[in-house]
Write a protein that holds these residues in place. Structure first.
Motif, PDB file in Angstrom:
ATOM      1  N   ARG A  18       0.819  -1.218   0.000  1.00  0.00           N
ATOM      2  CA  ARG A  18       0.000   0.000   0.000  1.00  0.00           C
ATOM      3  C   ARG A  18       0.857   1.274   0.000  1.00  0.00           C
ATOM      4  O   ARG A  18       0.324   2.378   0.100  1.00  0.00           O
ATOM      5  N   SER A  19       2.156   1.108  -0.107  1.00  0.00           N
ATOM      6  CA  SER A  19       3.069   2.255  -0.099  1.00  0.00           C
ATOM      7  C   SER A  19       2.822   3.164  -1.296  1.00  0.00           C
ATOM      8  O   SER A  19       2.311   2.737  -2.340  1.00  0.00           O
ATOM      9  N   ASP A  20       3.199   4.422  -1.166  1.00  0.00           N
ATOM     10  CA  ASP A  20       3.111   5.370  -2.276  1.00  0.00           C
ATOM     11  C   ASP A  20       4.337   5.304  -3.182  1.00  0.00           C
ATOM     12  O   ASP A  20       4.355   5.934  -4.243  1.00  0.00           O
ATOM     13  N   ARG A  21       5.357   4.575  -2.770  1.00  0.00           N
ATOM     14  CA  ARG A  21       6.604   4.501  -3.532  1.00  0.00           C
ATOM     15  C   ARG A  21       6.559   3.340  -4.507  1.00  0.00           C
ATOM     16  O   ARG A  21       6.318   2.191  -4.120  1.00  0.00           O
ATOM     17  N   LEU A  22       6.811   3.631  -5.762  1.00  0.00           N
ATOM     18  CA  LEU A  22       6.682   2.639  -6.819  1.00  0.00           C
ATOM     19  C   LEU A  22       7.587   1.430  -6.600  1.00  0.00           C
ATOM     20  O   LEU A  22       7.148   0.283  -6.732  1.00  0.00           O
ATOM     21  N   ALA A  28       6.836  -5.485  -3.220  1.00  0.00           N
ATOM     22  CA  ALA A  28       5.790  -6.142  -2.437  1.00  0.00           C
ATOM     23  C   ALA A  28       4.944  -7.057  -3.320  1.00  0.00           C
ATOM     24  O   ALA A  28       4.611  -8.185  -2.929  1.00  0.00           O
ATOM     25  N   ALA A  29       4.605  -6.577  -4.512  1.00  0.00           N
ATOM     26  CA  ALA A  29       3.808  -7.394  -5.427  1.00  0.00           C
ATOM     27  C   ALA A  29       4.569  -8.645  -5.844  1.00  0.00           C
ATOM     28  O   ALA A  29       4.001  -9.750  -5.907  1.00  0.00           O
ATOM     29  N   LEU A  30       5.863  -8.501  -6.106  1.00  0.00           N
ATOM     30  CA  LEU A  30       6.683  -9.655  -6.480  1.00  0.00           C
ATOM     31  C   LEU A  30       6.775 -10.649  -5.324  1.00  0.00           C
ATOM     32  O   LEU A  30       6.692 -11.865  -5.526  1.00  0.00           O
TER      33      LEU A  30
END
Length: 217
Positions: A18-22, A28-30
């Motif tokens: 949920r971070s704003d940093r790409l 996190a998705a990986l």
């Protein structure tokens, strides 16, 4: 992978998703994708609240975020106990959108996820209602990418299992497409899935004549 989940890593990963940093979102998705590859982790991932952040990330402008998140959702949708959660909260619509993505892997994994969701009778109808038929038909007609075509035909076969979809699918010319695939596809699985789809239409007396006219017999 199992040990990481058992030791309580998931809440922290969900926060990072949920971070704003790409770059943090991407990592996190990986991580969630890698963890979700183990079936034993799929229910804990759902219970940790990871599905909604993944749905949001598969709408990211960053192709890696979209790819990793849709791959994770694909894994989650393969589990009958976590499948419903994937479709909720805009997940179904997000997957249909990604199935139109310019990135081949994104649309391929989104299509596999939709195949998984289409194991459910209600979701078979909802996928068509929300516009998932058109991209599947277009991918099934694209002979240049055999792997993507195979999954698209599998999705069409799953959707055709529900007679509520037949009229819409017939209008989209799915029957002649399936007939053509059984004849010309060099991929055994694509031919098999096309035959499954035709078998589903053959259960509907309303389309006997059409199937004969299209050469399905």
């Amino acid at each position: 992978r199992l040990q990481m989940v058992q030791e309580g890593v998931l809440p922290s990963i969900v926060v990072l998703a949920r971070s704003d940093r790409l770059e943090v979102q991407r990592a996190a998705a990986l991580t969630l994708y890698n963890l979700s590859c183990l079936p034993a982790n799929q229910i804990p991932i759902r219970d940790a609240g990871a599905v909604m952040p993944l749905v949001q990330l598969c709408q990211s402008a960053d192709v890696d975020c979209r790819r990793y998140s849709v791959m994770a959702l694909c894994n989650e949708s393969s589990n009958s106990e976590t499948r419903v959660e994937v479709a909720r909260g805009g997940g179904l619509q997000a997957l249909i959108l990604v199935s139109k993505d310019e990135d081949v892997e994104c649309k391929r994994y989104a299509t596999i996820a939709l195949c998984n969701l289409a194991c459910d009778d209600h979701m078979q109808v909802q996928i068509v209602v929300h516009g998932g038929l058109r991209p599947a038909v277009e991918m099934a007609r694209a002979a240049g990418d055999v792997e993507t075509q195979r999954h698209a035909v599998m999705l069409l076969a799953n959707l055709s299992a529900n007679e509520e979809n037949h009229e819409t699918m017939v209008k989209a010319q799915v029957i002649p497409d399936l007939v053509q695939l059984t004849r010309v596809s060099e991929d055994l699985d694509a031919r098999l899935f096309a035959a499954y789809g035709l078998a589903n239409f053959a259960s509907n007396v309303d389309y006997y004549s059409l199937m004969g006219d299209e050469g399905a017999l």
